[in-house]
Scaffold this motif. Structure first.
Motif, PDB file in Angstrom:
ATOM      1  N   THR A 125     102.367  48.204 -61.347  1.00 26.05           N
ATOM      2  CA  THR A 125     103.246  48.758 -60.319  1.00 26.05           C
ATOM      3  C   THR A 125     102.455  49.393 -59.182  1.00 26.05           C
ATOM      4  O   THR A 125     102.773  49.204 -57.996  1.00 26.05           O
ATOM      5  N   GLU A 126     101.407  50.126 -59.520  1.00 24.71           N
ATOM      6  CA  GLU A 126     100.669  50.884 -58.516  1.00 24.71           C
ATOM      7  C   GLU A 126      99.613  50.052 -57.795  1.00 24.71           C
ATOM      8  O   GLU A 126      99.275  50.343 -56.649  1.00 24.71           O
ATOM      9  N   TRP A 127      99.088  49.015 -58.428  1.00 30.81           N
ATOM     10  CA  TRP A 127      98.036  48.205 -57.809  1.00 30.81           C
ATOM     11  C   TRP A 127      98.686  47.137 -56.933  1.00 30.81           C
ATOM     12  O   TRP A 127      98.527  45.939 -57.134  1.00 30.81           O
ATOM     13  N   SER A 128      99.401  47.570 -55.947  1.00 26.30           N
ATOM     14  CA  SER A 128     100.236  46.681 -55.149  1.00 26.30           C
ATOM     15  C   SER A 128      99.434  45.686 -54.319  1.00 26.30           C
ATOM     16  O   SER A 128      99.935  44.612 -53.985  1.00 26.30           O
ATOM     17  N   SER A 129      98.188  46.022 -53.967  1.00 22.17           N
ATOM     18  CA  SER A 129      97.381  45.100 -53.165  1.00 22.17           C
ATOM     19  C   SER A 129      97.066  43.814 -53.917  1.00 22.17           C
ATOM     20  O   SER A 129      96.791  42.772 -53.306  1.00 22.17           O
ATOM     21  N   VAL A 130      97.101  43.872 -55.246  1.00 22.87           N
ATOM     22  CA  VAL A 130      96.814  42.691 -56.068  1.00 22.87           C
ATOM     23  C   VAL A 130      98.084  42.114 -56.676  1.00 22.87           C
ATOM     24  O   VAL A 130      98.341  40.907 -56.600  1.00 22.87           O
ATOM     25  N   THR A 131      98.892  42.986 -57.259  1.00 16.90           N
ATOM     26  CA  THR A 131     100.054  42.521 -58.023  1.00 16.90           C
ATOM     27  C   THR A 131     101.340  42.455 -57.219  1.00 16.90           C
ATOM     28  O   THR A 131     102.341  41.923 -57.697  1.00 16.90           O
ATOM     29  N   GLY A 132     101.321  43.024 -55.997  1.00 17.54           N
ATOM     30  CA  GLY A 132     102.558  43.078 -55.222  1.00 17.54           C
ATOM     31  C   GLY A 132     103.401  44.285 -55.550  1.00 17.54           C
ATOM     32  O   GLY A 132     104.478  44.471 -54.972  1.00 17.54           O
ATOM     33  N   GLY A 133     102.936  45.116 -56.505  1.00 16.36           N
ATOM     34  CA  GLY A 133     103.654  46.329 -56.860  1.00 16.36           C
ATOM     35  C   GLY A 133     105.030  46.061 -57.417  1.00 16.36           C
ATOM     36  O   GLY A 133     105.269  45.050 -58.086  1.00 16.36           O
ATOM     37  N   ALA A 134     105.958  46.972 -57.113  1.00 14.66           N
ATOM     38  CA  ALA A 134     107.323  46.840 -57.628  1.00 14.66           C
ATOM     39  C   ALA A 134     108.029  45.618 -57.059  1.00 14.66           C
ATOM     40  O   ALA A 134     108.983  45.114 -57.659  1.00 14.66           O
ATOM     41  N   ALA A 135     107.572  45.132 -55.894  1.00 16.66           N
ATOM     42  CA  ALA A 135     108.196  43.942 -55.295  1.00 16.66           C
ATOM     43  C   ALA A 135     107.854  42.677 -56.066  1.00 16.66           C
ATOM     44  O   ALA A 135     108.574  41.675 -55.987  1.00 16.66           O
ATOM     45  N   GLY A 136     106.753  42.696 -56.803  1.00 16.04           N
ATOM     46  CA  GLY A 136     106.388  41.566 -57.641  1.00 16.04           C
ATOM     47  C   GLY A 136     105.722  40.431 -56.887  1.00 16.04           C
ATOM     48  O   GLY A 136     105.355  40.550 -55.720  1.00 16.04           O
ATOM     49  N   ILE A 137     105.578  39.310 -57.584  1.00 13.12           N
ATOM     50  CA  ILE A 137     104.952  38.104 -57.036  1.00 13.12           C
ATOM     51  C   ILE A 137     105.987  36.990 -57.038  1.00 13.12           C
ATOM     52  O   ILE A 137     106.537  36.639 -58.082  1.00 13.12           O
ATOM     53  N   ALA A 138     106.243  36.438 -55.855  1.00 10.38           N
ATOM     54  CA  ALA A 138     107.175  35.319 -55.733  1.00 10.38           C
ATOM     55  C   ALA A 138     106.384  34.041 -55.454  1.00 10.38           C
ATOM     56  O   ALA A 138     105.213  34.074 -55.100  1.00 10.38           O
ATOM     57  N   GLY A 139     107.042  32.921 -55.606  1.00 12.97           N
ATOM     58  CA  GLY A 139     106.410  31.646 -55.310  1.00 12.97           C
ATOM     59  C   GLY A 139     105.318  31.261 -56.284  1.00 12.97           C
ATOM     60  O   GLY A 139     104.345  30.590 -55.907  1.00 12.97           O
ATOM     61  N   ILE A 140     105.463  31.672 -57.553  1.00 10.06           N
ATOM     62  CA  ILE A 140     104.487  31.265 -58.567  1.00 10.06           C
ATOM     63  C   ILE A 140     104.607  29.754 -58.772  1.00 10.06           C
ATOM     64  O   ILE A 140     105.715  29.234 -58.950  1.00 10.06           O
ATOM     65  N   PRO A 141     103.500  29.019 -58.748  1.00  7.58           N
ATOM     66  CA  PRO A 141     103.581  27.550 -58.888  1.00  7.58           C
ATOM     67  C   PRO A 141     104.283  27.148 -60.187  1.00  7.58           C
ATOM     68  O   PRO A 141     104.039  27.735 -61.244  1.00  7.58           O
ATOM     69  N   PHE A 229     108.774  33.864 -60.793  1.00  7.14           N
ATOM     70  CA  PHE A 229     108.742  35.201 -60.191  1.00  7.14           C
ATOM     71  C   PHE A 229     108.339  36.209 -61.256  1.00  7.14           C
ATOM     72  O   PHE A 229     108.669  36.051 -62.435  1.00  7.14           O
ATOM     73  N   LEU A 230     107.635  37.257 -60.833  1.00 10.63           N
ATOM     74  CA  LEU A 230     107.157  38.243 -61.795  1.00 10.63           C
ATOM     75  C   LEU A 230     107.120  39.616 -61.135  1.00 10.63           C
ATOM     76  O   LEU A 230     106.630  39.758 -60.014  1.00 10.63           O
ATOM     77  N   GLU A 231     107.671  40.600 -61.815  1.00  8.50           N
ATOM     78  CA  GLU A 231     107.563  41.985 -61.366  1.00  8.50           C
ATOM     79  C   GLU A 231     107.377  42.875 -62.602  1.00  8.50           C
ATOM     80  O   GLU A 231     107.722  42.478 -63.709  1.00  8.50           O
ATOM     81  N   PRO A 232     106.788  44.074 -62.430  1.00  9.92           N
ATOM     82  CA  PRO A 232     106.335  44.864 -63.588  1.00  9.92           C
ATOM     83  C   PRO A 232     107.410  45.174 -64.616  1.00  9.92           C
ATOM     84  O   PRO A 232     107.153  45.081 -65.823  1.00  9.92           O
ATOM     85  N   ASP A 233     108.600  45.557 -64.172  1.00 12.37           N
ATOM     86  CA  ASP A 233     109.631  45.949 -65.131  1.00 12.37           C
ATOM     87  C   ASP A 233     110.064  44.783 -66.010  1.00 12.37           C
ATOM     88  O   ASP A 233     110.493  44.988 -67.156  1.00 12.37           O
ATOM     89  N   TYR A 234     109.981  43.568 -65.476  1.00 12.53           N
ATOM     90  CA  TYR A 234     110.311  42.394 -66.292  1.00 12.53           C
ATOM     91  C   TYR A 234     109.109  41.938 -67.110  1.00 12.53           C
ATOM     92  O   TYR A 234     109.246  41.625 -68.298  1.00 12.53           O
ATOM     93  N   ALA A 235     107.933  41.894 -66.487  1.00 11.30           N
ATOM     94  CA  ALA A 235     106.741  41.395 -67.175  1.00 11.30           C
ATOM     95  C   ALA A 235     106.394  42.235 -68.391  1.00 11.30           C
ATOM     96  O   ALA A 235     105.924  41.709 -69.409  1.00 11.30           O
ATOM     97  N   PHE A 236     106.609  43.545 -68.315  1.00 14.42           N
ATOM     98  CA  PHE A 236     106.264  44.451 -69.414  1.00 14.42           C
ATOM     99  C   PHE A 236     107.515  45.044 -70.060  1.00 14.42           C
ATOM    100  O   PHE A 236     107.468  46.142 -70.614  1.00 14.42           O
ATOM    101  N   ALA A 237     108.615  44.311 -69.987  1.00 13.40           N
ATOM    102  CA  ALA A 237     109.898  44.825 -70.486  1.00 13.40           C
ATOM    103  C   ALA A 237     109.887  45.013 -71.995  1.00 13.40           C
ATOM    104  O   ALA A 237     109.179  44.325 -72.736  1.00 13.40           O
ATOM    105  N   GLY A 238     110.708  45.953 -72.446  1.00 17.19           N
ATOM    106  CA  GLY A 238     110.811  46.219 -73.878  1.00 17.19           C
ATOM    107  C   GLY A 238     111.386  45.063 -74.669  1.00 17.19           C
ATOM    108  O   GLY A 238     111.164  44.967 -75.885  1.00 17.19           O
ATOM    109  N   LEU A 239     112.104  44.154 -73.989  1.00 18.01           N
ATOM    110  CA  LEU A 239     112.676  43.020 -74.720  1.00 18.01           C
ATOM    111  C   LEU A 239     111.596  42.136 -75.314  1.00 18.01           C
ATOM    112  O   LEU A 239     111.838  41.425 -76.296  1.00 18.01           O
TER     113      LEU A 239
END
Length: 311
Positions: A125-141, A229-239
């Motif tokens: 979430t905090e390393w937004s320059s690499v991971t996109g932060g809370a906005a996540g990463i779109a357009g994953i191949p 698409f990937l964002e922190p709350d989904y990628a590391f979700a408790g599910l």
């Protein structure tokens, strides 16, 4: 005898499921999701059954694997299959950071792994320059097109995730049948006694943690390319913790194929039946079903079916 039964079943699943269900993207997406959960459940069961360690933090490996594969393919331009492998390697590196907690036992180990999962989510979430932060990463191949066949479709993805989980099940079975598996099972009865015999219990447990993390990371990487698409709350979700644990226990976590069977049965029942019966509280039915399984067949669904077949 097991091979004589499993191989025809696997061939039937490989061909029959797309033929019967391939016309429905919705149903195929549910099958794909069930196999993703099954792959994580298999990795969790390997750590719990062979390593003797209960983990509440496998979401860390799912998230790290997904982010590593997404970054190296979307930004570095590497092929998706390479990204899947690097996702597993990234999850292994995350597990290597956790190796000091192997000194802990029981619930302390489980809680320490859970704490690491939260740390990785915060970093993403905090390393937004690499991971996109809370906005996540779109357009994953998406998964690639090979020889004119698009593996990015729901049916194409089914072949990929089924191949992944079958490969990991084979690896699990080989490890369990090896002398390392024998040593790990002996450790469950008396770790001190196995140490007296010269077995390095910490090394074996560490190897199981790394292997389980690699398997989970590859599945997490596949899931990232599957949804795009990937964002922190989904990628590391408790599910990614709760559903695989429920699936592994329901199917029989001390068997190789039990977690996969449990994932397919539990997830499809929940989505296709329980959700229709009780849309706002279908997890209650799932919880009651799990409690009933623990009470009447503590070893899970697969051993129960085996006993009925023998009877």
């Amino acid at each position: 005898m097991r091979r004589a039964v499993l191989l025809p079943l696997l061939a039937a699943a490989w061909v029959g499921v797309p033929l019967l269900l391939g016309h429905s993207n919705y149903v195929m997406s549910l099958v794909d999701a069930a196999l993703v959960i099954g792959g994580i459940a298999l990795a969790w069961a390997l750590l719990g059954n062979l390593g003797g360690m209960v983990s509440f933090g496998h979401s860390a490996f799912v998230g790290v694997g997904g982010y590593v594969s997404a970054l190296v393919t979307a930004r570095a331009g590497l092929p998706v299959p390479v990204g899947l492998l690097l996702g597993g390697v990234g999850a292994m590196l995350a597990a290597a950071v956790m190796l000091p907690v192997l000194r802990l036992r029981g619930p302390y180990f489980a809680l320490a792994i859970l704490a690491f999962a939260h740390i990785f989510r915060i970093l993403a979430t905090e390393w937004s320059s690499v991971t996109g932060g809370a906005a996540g990463i779109a357009g994953i191949p998406p998964l690639p097109v090979v020889a004119g066949f698009d593996f990015g479709t729901r049916t194409g993805a089914y072949f990929v995730i089924l191949a992944i989980v079958c490969l990991f099940a084979w690896i699990y079975a080989r490890v369990a049948a090896s002398h390392y598996g024998l040593a790990l099972r002996a450790m469950h009865d008396s770790e001190d006694a196995t140490r007296v015999l010269g077995v390095d219990s910490t090394l074996l447990k560490g190897a199981m943690l790394l292997l389980s993390a690699f398997m989970t990371g590859v599945v997490g990487a596949f899931n990232a390319h599957y949804i795009g698409f990937l964002e922190p709350d989904y990628a590391f979700a408790g599910l990614w913790v709760t559903l695989p644990i429920v699936a592994a226990i329901f199917g029989g976590y001390r068997t190789v194929t039990g977690p996969l069977l449990g994932a397919v049965v539990v997830y499809l029942l929940d989505q296709l039946l329980f959700k229709e019966l009780l849309p706002s509280g279908h997890q209650l039915i799932l919880g009651a079903l799990l409690v009933a399984m623990i009470l009447f067949s503590p070893r899970g669904l697969q051993p129960l079916l085996a006993r009925r077949r023998d009877a």
